[in-house]
Write a protein that holds these residues in place. Structure first.
Motif, mmCIF file in Angstrom:
data_model
loop_
_atom_site.group_PDB
_atom_site.id
_atom_site.type_symbol
_atom_site.label_atom_id
_atom_site.label_comp_id
_atom_site.label_asym_id
_atom_site.label_seq_id
_atom_site.Cartn_x
_atom_site.Cartn_y
_atom_site.Cartn_z
ATOM 1 N N ALA A 1 0.711 -1.204 -0.464
ATOM 2 C CA ALA A 1 0.070 -0.120 0.096
ATOM 3 C C ALA A 1 0.661 1.693 -0.097
ATOM 4 O O ALA A 1 2.152 0.994 1.140
ATOM 5 C CB ALA A 1 -1.037 -0.148 1.060
ATOM 6 N N PRO A 2 0.314 2.472 -0.962
ATOM 7 C CA PRO A 2 0.715 3.331 -0.367
ATOM 8 C C PRO A 2 0.678 4.344 1.010
ATOM 9 O O PRO A 2 0.317 4.289 1.777
ATOM 10 C CB PRO A 2 1.035 4.602 -1.406
ATOM 11 C CG PRO A 2 -0.645 3.962 -1.489
ATOM 12 C CD PRO A 2 -1.170 2.695 -1.152
ATOM 13 N N PRO A 3 1.840 5.287 1.049
ATOM 14 C CA PRO A 3 1.560 6.276 2.167
ATOM 15 C C PRO A 3 0.108 6.941 2.263
ATOM 16 O O PRO A 3 0.107 6.863 1.373
ATOM 17 C CB PRO A 3 2.930 7.001 2.098
ATOM 18 C CG PRO A 3 4.274 6.256 1.001
ATOM 19 C CD PRO A 3 3.120 5.739 0.249
ATOM 20 N N MET A 4 0.061 6.876 3.928
ATOM 21 C CA MET A 4 -1.392 7.699 3.779
ATOM 22 C C MET A 4 -1.774 8.670 3.736
ATOM 23 O O MET A 4 -0.522 9.628 3.876
ATOM 24 C CB MET A 4 -1.544 6.787 5.452
ATOM 25 C CG MET A 4 -1.270 7.970 6.290
ATOM 26 S SD MET A 4 -1.941 7.588 8.117
ATOM 27 C CE MET A 4 -0.235 8.078 8.653
ATOM 28 N N ARG A 5 -2.892 9.155 3.019
ATOM 29 C CA ARG A 5 -3.123 10.607 2.778
ATOM 30 C C ARG A 5 -3.278 11.968 4.511
ATOM 31 O O ARG A 5 -3.943 10.615 5.033
ATOM 32 C CB ARG A 5 -4.247 10.609 1.785
ATOM 33 C CG ARG A 5 -3.480 9.788 0.463
ATOM 34 C CD ARG A 5 -5.010 10.543 -0.131
ATOM 35 N NE ARG A 5 -5.447 10.127 -1.753
ATOM 36 C CZ ARG A 5 -5.248 10.749 -2.623
ATOM 37 N NH1 ARG A 5 -6.578 11.102 -2.327
ATOM 38 N NH2 ARG A 5 -4.776 10.265 -4.142
ATOM 39 N N ARG A 6 -2.896 12.027 4.633
ATOM 40 C CA ARG A 6 -2.584 12.599 6.389
ATOM 41 C C ARG A 6 -3.582 13.548 6.379
ATOM 42 O O ARG A 6 -4.408 14.323 7.370
ATOM 43 C CB ARG A 6 -1.499 13.537 6.421
ATOM 44 C CG ARG A 6 -0.392 12.406 6.426
ATOM 45 C CD ARG A 6 1.343 13.291 6.865
ATOM 46 N NE ARG A 6 1.868 11.836 6.721
ATOM 47 C CZ ARG A 6 2.450 11.466 7.486
ATOM 48 N NH1 ARG A 6 2.055 11.746 8.812
ATOM 49 N NH2 ARG A 6 3.110 10.514 7.184
ATOM 50 N N GLY A 7 -4.564 14.830 5.520
ATOM 51 C CA GLY A 7 -5.961 15.433 5.085
ATOM 52 C C GLY A 7 -5.300 16.629 5.564
ATOM 53 O O GLY A 7 -3.708 17.140 6.122
ATOM 54 N N ASN A 8 -6.349 17.520 6.488
ATOM 55 C CA ASN A 8 -6.011 18.673 7.349
ATOM 56 C C ASN A 8 -6.928 18.316 8.688
ATOM 57 O O ASN A 8 -7.736 19.740 8.883
ATOM 58 C CB ASN A 8 -6.171 19.578 6.467
ATOM 59 C CG ASN A 8 -5.690 21.174 6.917
ATOM 60 O OD1 ASN A 8 -4.624 20.823 7.773
ATOM 61 N ND2 ASN A 8 -6.489 22.497 6.632
ATOM 62 N N PRO A 9 -6.416 17.626 9.901
ATOM 63 C CA PRO A 9 -7.235 17.787 10.504
ATOM 64 C C PRO A 9 -6.783 18.583 11.982
ATOM 65 O O PRO A 9 -6.009 19.104 11.426
ATOM 66 C CB PRO A 9 -6.481 16.139 11.365
ATOM 67 C CG PRO A 9 -5.521 15.805 11.075
ATOM 68 C CD PRO A 9 -4.982 16.736 9.733
ATOM 69 N N ALA A 10 -8.062 18.721 12.650
ATOM 70 C CA ALA A 10 -7.138 19.474 13.807
ATOM 71 C C ALA A 10 -6.092 19.766 14.686
ATOM 72 O O ALA A 10 -5.935 18.288 14.611
ATOM 73 C CB ALA A 10 -8.752 19.746 14.168
ATOM 74 N N ALA A 11 -5.512 20.346 15.005
ATOM 75 C CA ALA A 11 -4.985 19.803 15.472
ATOM 76 C C ALA A 11 -5.400 19.067 17.656
ATOM 77 O O ALA A 11 -6.028 19.366 17.572
ATOM 78 C CB ALA A 11 -3.783 21.086 16.542
#
Length: 416
Positions: free
Chosen positions: A344-354
């Motif tokens: 599997a490729p590296p995960m997408r991290r998105g833009n989560p709240a801190a």
């Protein structure tokens, strides 16, 4: 495996470095006194450690152990460093992506793939015999001891005797001490080989002595169940244990997905199973936008950092990662590591709240409990109970109920 404390890894520097195995990382996560800690002896009624060891030896003899193993109890002393580790409290909180980054380095990924190639025939045979895929075994092997590179330096007998004498979890460790003596009696290990983590776990996959006795396999055919020096024995034993926990052969464990805006967030969470067709209907897609199969395969939507962070479908086999070590971050990181080793490729991290600090999370837990949203005992850590309390409050406030606490939620709680 099923570690009695959750350890965190660290790495640094510009060039990729080998990530530390879990047994080496306690010092990075626990506040320890320089002198160590004193044993809780309230249940001993003044009995000294040496006198208690004599009683243990007598009980071992009644259990059928001989002087061959019981003699190893003689001369043991209390290990205050072990007690300090047992008393230690986590000194930091990491988000899932931080935790995964520190455990799953580029070097560890590379070495894991190399180990899969090096022991290809062994992994293939184990999968035929036990039904557990090679990347899954390699992930646990890599995270527990860096593929056997570091298994711990504590005397297992001394650690177990120390924790069994201490009153906090005496019966648990007393049985583990007898199991360790039985391993010596059976000839699987020598006393010199019986070294490992501070809580008594042994070998390349960090088995407790009792699980070593129950699930140890002589897979290389040399007449010993040697989980310290034999890679085939260690991997086959891990597979046997996973099968015992309920591993389902030829089934997936984790898959990264993408989520749309109309996903029912309140239905997300480990163990909240729905069919893939239901998730697909509600806007969950495969990585890259592909459609999920419209079938009845059970899956739970796991959002470790809320709806704006990484998203995974966790299948029934994911529950076995949790059984191995019931830490949210560890179980998900191990399962994710296995998917990477499987291609599997590296995960997408998105833009989560801190992520909230431990102090802020402690305040969230306290305020949730005061308002009747059960968040569990306030401890400043984001566990399953706290996520459930957060989700209940989010539902009540009309917020997306993804179970992830944010500063916006904290401000809302302060205004109640």
């Amino acid at each position: 495996m099923r570690n009695l404390s959750i350890l965190k890894a660290a790495r640094g520097g510009r060039a990729p470095r080998r990530a530390m195995p879990l047994v080496l990382l306690t010092c990075l996560c626990f506040f320890l006194s320089a002198e160590g800690s004193a044993a809780d002896t309230a249940c001993r009624k003044g009995q000294s450690f040496d006198a208690w060891l004599s009683d243990v030896s007598a009980e071992g003899a009644r259990k059928g152990l001989t002087q061959r193993s019981l003699s190893e109890l003689q001369g043991l002393s209390l290990d205050r460093k072990v007690l300090a580790r047992d008393r230690g409290q986590p000194s930091l909180s990491l988000s899932f992506t931080e935790f995964a980054d520190r455990l799953i380095s580029r070097n560890r990924l590379s070495r894991g793939r190399a180990m899969l190639d090096r022991y290809d025939s062994t992994f293939a045979a184990i999968e035929r015999d036990f039904g557990v895929q090679g990347p899954v075994l390699a992930a646990f092997w890599g995270l527990e001891t860096d593929f056997g590179g570091y298994m711990g330096e504590f005397s297992s007998l001394r650690s177990l005797a120390t924790l069994a004498y201490d009153c906090r979890r005496s019966e648990l460790f007393r049985e583990e001490l007898f199991a360790a003596l039985a391993l010596l009696e059976r000839g699987d290990l020598t006393p010199e080989e019986m070294r490992g983590a501070w809580a008594g776990e042994i070998g390349q996959v960090q088995f407790t002595p009792s699980n070593y006795l129950k699930f140890g396999v002589d897979y290389d055919g040399d007449g010993r169940r040697d989980l310290v020096r034999s890679v085939p024995d260690a991997l086959a034993s891990a597979a046997k244990f996973l099968r015992h926990l309920g591993w389902r052969a030829n089934e997936p464990w984790l898959e990264e997905v993408e989520v749309g805006p109309n996903v029912p967030w309140d239905k997300a969470g480990r163990g909240h199973y729905r069919s893939r067709s239901e998730w697909a209907r509600d806007g969950v897609r495969r990585r890259g936008g592909g459609r999920l199969p419209a079938d009845r395969v059970d899956a739970a939507l796991v959002l470790p950092m809320g709806r704006d962070g990484p998203a995974f479908l966790a299948y029934r086999n994911f529950d076995i990662f949790w059984e191995w070590n019931n830490s949210s971050n560890y179980s998900l990181a191990a399962a994710y590591f296995a998917t990477r080793l499987a291609g599997a490729p590296p995960m997408r991290r998105g833009n989560p709240a801190a992520m909230l600090s431990s102090k802020e999370l402690l305040e969230v837990q306290t305020r949730l409990n005061r308002l009747g949203y059960d968040a569990g005992p306030p401890d400043g850590r984001l566990g399953q109970k706290t996520r459930a309390g957060v989700r209940a409050a989010q539902l009540a406030f009309g917020l997306p109920a993804d179970g992830y606490p944010t500063r916006a939620l904290l401000e809302r709680l302060r205004r109640q």
